[in-house]
Every structure is written in structure tokens, then in C-alpha cells.
Design a protein around this motif. Structure first.
Motif, PDB file in Angstrom:
ATOM      1  N   UNK A  69       0.837  -1.186   0.000  1.00 55.39           N
ATOM      2  CA  UNK A  69       0.000   0.000   0.000  1.00 55.39           C
ATOM      3  C   UNK A  69       0.874   1.238   0.000  1.00 55.39           C
ATOM      4  N   UNK A  70       0.263   2.398   0.199  1.00 54.68           N
ATOM      5  CA  UNK A  70       1.023   3.647   0.221  1.00 54.68           C
ATOM      6  C   UNK A  70       1.920   3.705   1.461  1.00 54.68           C
ATOM      7  N   UNK A  71       3.074   4.303   1.280  1.00 54.19           N
ATOM      8  CA  UNK A  71       3.965   4.515   2.414  1.00 54.19           C
ATOM      9  C   UNK A  71       4.952   3.397   2.670  1.00 54.19           C
ATOM     10  N   UNK A  72       4.908   2.342   1.855  1.00 53.94           N
ATOM     11  CA  UNK A  72       5.849   1.231   2.043  1.00 53.94           C
ATOM     12  C   UNK A  72       6.749   1.123   0.816  1.00 53.94           C
ATOM     13  N   UNK A  73       7.974   0.726   1.039  1.00 60.43           N
ATOM     14  CA  UNK A  73       8.974   0.713  -0.028  1.00 60.43           C
ATOM     15  C   UNK A  73       9.508  -0.708  -0.222  1.00 60.43           C
ATOM     16  N   UNK A  74       9.380  -1.240  -1.444  1.00 62.56           N
ATOM     17  CA  UNK A  74       9.793  -2.618  -1.713  1.00 62.56           C
ATOM     18  C   UNK A  74      11.294  -2.799  -1.492  1.00 62.56           C
ATOM     19  N   UNK A  75      12.088  -1.832  -1.883  1.00 63.76           N
ATOM     20  CA  UNK A  75      13.525  -1.941  -1.702  1.00 63.76           C
ATOM     21  C   UNK A  75      13.904  -2.041  -0.236  1.00 63.76           C
ATOM     22  N   UNK A  76      13.288  -1.227   0.600  1.00 60.51           N
ATOM     23  CA  UNK A  76      13.568  -1.272   2.039  1.00 60.51           C
ATOM     24  C   UNK A  76      13.115  -2.591   2.650  1.00 60.51           C
ATOM     25  N   UNK A  77      11.969  -3.087   2.174  1.00 56.28           N
ATOM     26  CA  UNK A  77      11.459  -4.364   2.678  1.00 56.28           C
ATOM     27  C   UNK A  77      12.417  -5.494   2.337  1.00 56.28           C
ATOM     28  N   UNK A  78      12.905  -5.520   1.110  1.00 56.49           N
ATOM     29  CA  UNK A  78      13.861  -6.562   0.709  1.00 56.49           C
ATOM     30  C   UNK A  78      15.119  -6.503   1.570  1.00 56.49           C
ATOM     31  N   UNK A  79      15.594  -5.299   1.835  1.00 60.25           N
ATOM     32  CA  UNK A  79      16.801  -5.143   2.664  1.00 60.25           C
ATOM     33  C   UNK A  79      16.554  -5.619   4.082  1.00 60.25           C
ATOM     34  N   UNK A  80      15.380  -5.294   4.630  1.00 62.73           N
ATOM     35  CA  UNK A  80      15.038  -5.721   5.990  1.00 62.73           C
ATOM     36  C   UNK A  80      14.940  -7.239   6.075  1.00 62.73           C
ATOM     37  N   UNK A  81      14.328  -7.846   5.070  1.00 61.81           N
ATOM     38  CA  UNK A  81      14.207  -9.305   5.053  1.00 61.81           C
ATOM     39  C   UNK A  81      15.589  -9.962   4.999  1.00 61.81           C
ATOM     40  N   UNK A  82      16.456  -9.385   4.180  1.00 58.51           N
ATOM     41  CA  UNK A  82      17.804  -9.944   4.049  1.00 58.51           C
ATOM     42  C   UNK A  82      18.576  -9.828   5.364  1.00 58.51           C
ATOM     43  N   UNK A  83      18.466  -8.682   6.023  1.00 58.16           N
ATOM     44  CA  UNK A  83      19.169  -8.472   7.289  1.00 58.16           C
ATOM     45  C   UNK A  83      18.674  -9.424   8.374  1.00 58.16           C
ATOM     46  N   UNK A  84      17.362  -9.717   8.350  1.00 60.75           N
ATOM     47  CA  UNK A  84      16.764 -10.525   9.420  1.00 60.75           C
ATOM     48  C   UNK A  84      16.600 -12.002   9.033  1.00 60.75           C
ATOM     49  N   UNK A  85      17.149 -12.383   7.883  1.00 60.94           N
ATOM     50  CA  UNK A  85      17.060 -13.782   7.418  1.00 60.94           C
ATOM     51  C   UNK A  85      15.615 -14.268   7.294  1.00 60.94           C
ATOM     52  N   UNK A  86      14.751 -13.417   6.763  1.00 61.41           N
ATOM     53  CA  UNK A  86      13.365 -13.802   6.475  1.00 61.41           C
ATOM     54  C   UNK A  86      13.310 -14.173   5.003  1.00 61.41           C
ATOM     55  N   UNK A  87      13.018 -15.427   4.714  1.00 65.04           N
ATOM     56  CA  UNK A  87      13.062 -15.913   3.339  1.00 65.04           C
ATOM     57  C   UNK A  87      11.655 -16.088   2.774  1.00 65.04           C
ATOM     58  N   UNK A  88      11.349 -15.282   1.760  1.00 64.02           N
ATOM     59  CA  UNK A  88      10.104 -15.359   0.988  1.00 64.02           C
ATOM     60  C   UNK A  88      10.509 -15.271  -0.480  1.00 64.02           C
ATOM     61  N   UNK A  89       9.529 -15.160  -1.371  1.00 63.41           N
ATOM     62  CA  UNK A  89       9.832 -14.934  -2.795  1.00 63.41           C
ATOM     63  C   UNK A  89       9.158 -13.653  -3.253  1.00 63.41           C
ATOM     64  N   UNK A  90       9.781 -12.987  -4.201  1.00 65.08           N
ATOM     65  CA  UNK A  90       9.208 -11.790  -4.801  1.00 65.08           C
ATOM     66  C   UNK A  90       8.820 -12.135  -6.233  1.00 65.08           C
TER      67      UNK A  90
END
Length: 382
Positions: free
Chosen positions: A333-354
Motif C-alpha cells: 500500500x502507500x507509504x511502504x517501499x519494496x527496496x527497504x522491505x527486501x533489505x530488511x528481510x535480508x538483514x533478518x534472514x526472512x526468506x520469501x519470494x518476490x
């Protein structure tokens, strides 16, 4: 059902929400594979009967899983592309006919049909999803049903969409295909094993599944169900084991032009695979023990709260009526950034698919509420 994480050996440092990519290995499946490797140390202990016995066991277990009345309609295949190639070779397509697929369908369920229309004529009609998020699944299903007409000879699709879990009403689609005399070929790779599927109810002409995702088996083995429409067809492969009376080793050089009856003609050569078949058998037995409805309910309960939190934060998620619980897409939705989300997932070892504009989340019985707490926190804060 309680969490089954102890049945796996997942790395504790990883939050694995990506079973749609590949399932982790069950301990019992790993043990079966090791045993399969070891028994070839003494090949004289592998009897001719074992070329058929374990495969027959696998058919029977898988028949229970999908409620197929006749296990001999189930065959071992190496991949979805192989299973669909058998359908493509025998599909009744001619110039002026059409094949219906859905938008951004997985390639193994697209390339065979492109080859068919190139060779025989006809056209592929692709039913794209609506651009609007509201009632997206409902409208997409309506578009599929409205596209089926007297020129349609085959509808080839998944039970759910592999990218975002959109659920297709196969019962209604099968009814429509019957009315116009079209085949229905289903890629069940992203649903069978985690979402109940009843072959006796849907009665598809083909149900083809890779084994390494929700069936929790190894890579390079799958299972296909072929209905009566293909009983007299021609397989893509000419091997000795799919010939009539191939069980009689002493008679193999008395070449037989007849195939095994019905669906068994479509089985891959060397289907007796003494490593992969025992692994696949253990996986399907475990699924039958747990129960597919229980697996889906576990996922449904697991995601209910997190999905509501994400919707409240402005994320777009399909309504439950038109999506699965073991695989679903999250759109920003508005106010969220896909690039930041991907970086956060990578830092926290959260594995999903895009996949496209969708974050594909695919939990299973090894996941916990804590896994989703991490996922929700990472999404909402970015």
C-alpha cells in the motif's frame, strides 16, 4: 494440528516462509534416500519385483491423497514439463481451436501449448488478472469462465496461481469445459499436499505435480494422474517398462508393440528409481498421516491474525474465498517501499519470494507464530 518443526532439520537462524520455492527435507525422507543409496552396494539383493512394487505402493498412497479411485491412473514422472508433454502430444487441437491459460502462468504449463499451436494450429488465449485489487480473484475467475467457448479444446492452469495464491474455481471450470467438450489439465505443484484436492470430484483429464514442494519429496520426481480421455494416447517416451507385460523380464526381447493399459503407458523410463521413489513414498505417507485438510487449517490459523494486521496497515491481500492459506501474495500500500522491505528481510534472514509486484509468502507446518511476528514487524516498519 500442532507445529511439526521437529520433523525437519531447518536452520534455526532462518525464518523460512518459502515452501513454494522448495520444501525442507523431512527427516524420514532423508533417511529413505540414504537407505536407497546404500542398498545398491549389493545390487543382487534388488529383485525384479522391486522394479514395480515400490512404485505401486507410491501410487496407492498418492491415490489416497487426491482421492483417486484407481491407483493405476497415477504414474511417476520426472517433472511437470514431462507430464504436460504427454497431454500436449495427445490434445485434440486443430486449426481454429483455442487453449486457455491464465496470465503469468508457470512456464512448464505454457511452453507445451505454444509448441502444440505451432505444430497443429489454433491459438492460446491468456486470461490476465484484473488490475484492480478489489474482488480481484472473483473477477479473474469470471474472466476464465467467460472465455471458454465452443472453440476451446483445452484449459491448462493451476489450482492456485503460483505467484500469489489466487484460488481458481476448478469445479465450475470443469463443468464449463465439459459443456464444450474441452480437456482440463491442472498443474497441482503449488497446491496438492497442502490444499485438499479431490480427483473424483473435479475429474480433470490430467493432474500433474512436481514432488519437491508441497508434496515434500525430493527433486526430479513428480506424479501425474491421467483420466480416461488419454487412455489410448501415445506417450512422449518409448521405454521398455511402459510396454505390456514388461514385468516378465525373461520375455523382454520378445518385443511388444502394446503399451501398458491406460495411464501406465505414460510412465517415465526407469520409474523404479531406487532412491527417489522410496523418498517420495515416505513423504506422501507422512502427508496422509497428517491429513491435507489439517495442514491447510494449520496454515489458515497461523496467518489469520497477521493478515488482518497487514491489511490494517494498508497492504493488499486477497480475500480468503479467493486465495489459499499456504501460499498468498502481499502487495504494497502507500507509504511502504519494496527496496527497504527486501533489505530488511535480508538483514533478518526472512526468506520469501518476490514475484512481480507481489511478496509471495508460503508457510507450512514447520512455521510458528513467531515467524509471522518477524514478518509483520519487518513489513509494517518499512
Amino acid at each position: 494440528m500442532d507445529c511439526k518443526k521437529s520433523h525437519f532439520q531447518l536452520d534455526e537462524s532462518v525464518t523460512y516462509l518459502n515452501c513454494a520455492y522448495m520444501s525442507p527435507q523431512l527427516k524420514v525422507v532423508e533417511e529413505a534416500g540414504i537407505w536407497g543409496v546404500q542398498r545398491k552396494r549389493n545390487p543382487f539383493k534388488i529383485s525384479p519385483e522391486e522394479f514395480f512394487g515400490e512404485t505401486d505402493q507410491l501410487r496407492e498412497e498418492y491415490a489416497k491423497l487426491i482421492n483417486a479411485k484407481d491407483p493405476k491412473r497415477i504414474v511417476v514422472i520426472p517433472s511437470v514439463s514431462y507430464g504436460m508433454a504427454n497431454v500436449a502430444r495427445n490434445a485434440p487441437i486443430n486449426k481454429g481451436d483455442n487453449i486457455i491459460v491464465v496470465g503469468e502462468q508457470f512456464p512448464s504449463n505454457v511452453y507445451p501449448w505454444r509448441s502444440v499451436v505451432q505444430e497443429k494450429g489454433g491459438e492460446i488465449i491468456t486470461i490476465t488478472p484484473p488490475k484492480e485489487h478489489e474482488n480481484r480473484g472473483k473477477v479473474w475467475n469470471e474472466k476464465v469462465l467467460n472465455a471458454i467457448n465452443d472453440r476451446t479444446k483445452l484449459v491448462a492452469m493451476g489450482n492456485i496461481h503460483w505467484a500469489d495464491g489466487t484460488l481458481f474455481d476448478l469445479k465450475a471450470i470443469r463443468k464449463q469445459t465439459r459443456e464444450v467438450g474441452a480437456w482440463l489439465a491442472i498443474d497441482g505443484t503449488q497446491s496438492v499436499g497442502a490444499l485438499p484436492f479431490d480427483v473424483s470430484e473435479i475429474q480433470p483429464d490430467a493432474l500433474v505435480c512436481a514432488g519437491y514442494k508441497w508434496l515434500m519429496g525430493p527433486y526430479s520426481i513428480g506424479l501425474a494422474y491421467y483420466g480416461p480421455a488419454l487412455d489410448e494416447g501415445k506417450p512422449v517416451e518409448e521405454n521398455w517398462i511402459n510396454r505390456y507385460e514388461s514385468e516378465n523380464f525373461a520375455n523382454l526381447v520378445n518385443y511388444n508393440d502394446q503399451y501398458q493399459p491406460g495411464a501406465l503407458r505414460y510412465e517415465v523410463g526407469e520409474h523404479s528409481n531406487f532412491i527417489l521413489v522410496p523418498m517420495m513414498l515416505k513423504a506422501v505417507q507422512q502427508l496422509n498421516e497428517w491429513g491435507v485438510e489439517s495442514i491447510q487449517q494449520y496454515c489458515r490459523d497461523l496467518i489469520a491474525g497477521p493478515v488482518e494486521k497487514l491489511k490494517a496497515a494498508g497492504f493488499k491481500i486477497e480475500d480468503p474465498e479467493y486465495r489459499a492459506s499456504h501460499l498468498f501474495g502481499i502487495r504494497l500500500g502507500e507509504g511502504h517501499d519494496m527496496g527497504q522491505i527486501k533489505s530488511a528481510f535480508e538483514e533478518q534472514n526472512i526468506l520469501v519470494s518476490f514475484r512481480g509486484d507481489s511478496i509471495r509468502v508460503s508457510p507450512n507446518v514447520f512455521n510458528t507464530a513467531q515467524d509471522f511476528d518477524k514478518l509483520v514487524d519487518a513489513l509494517i516498519s518499512n
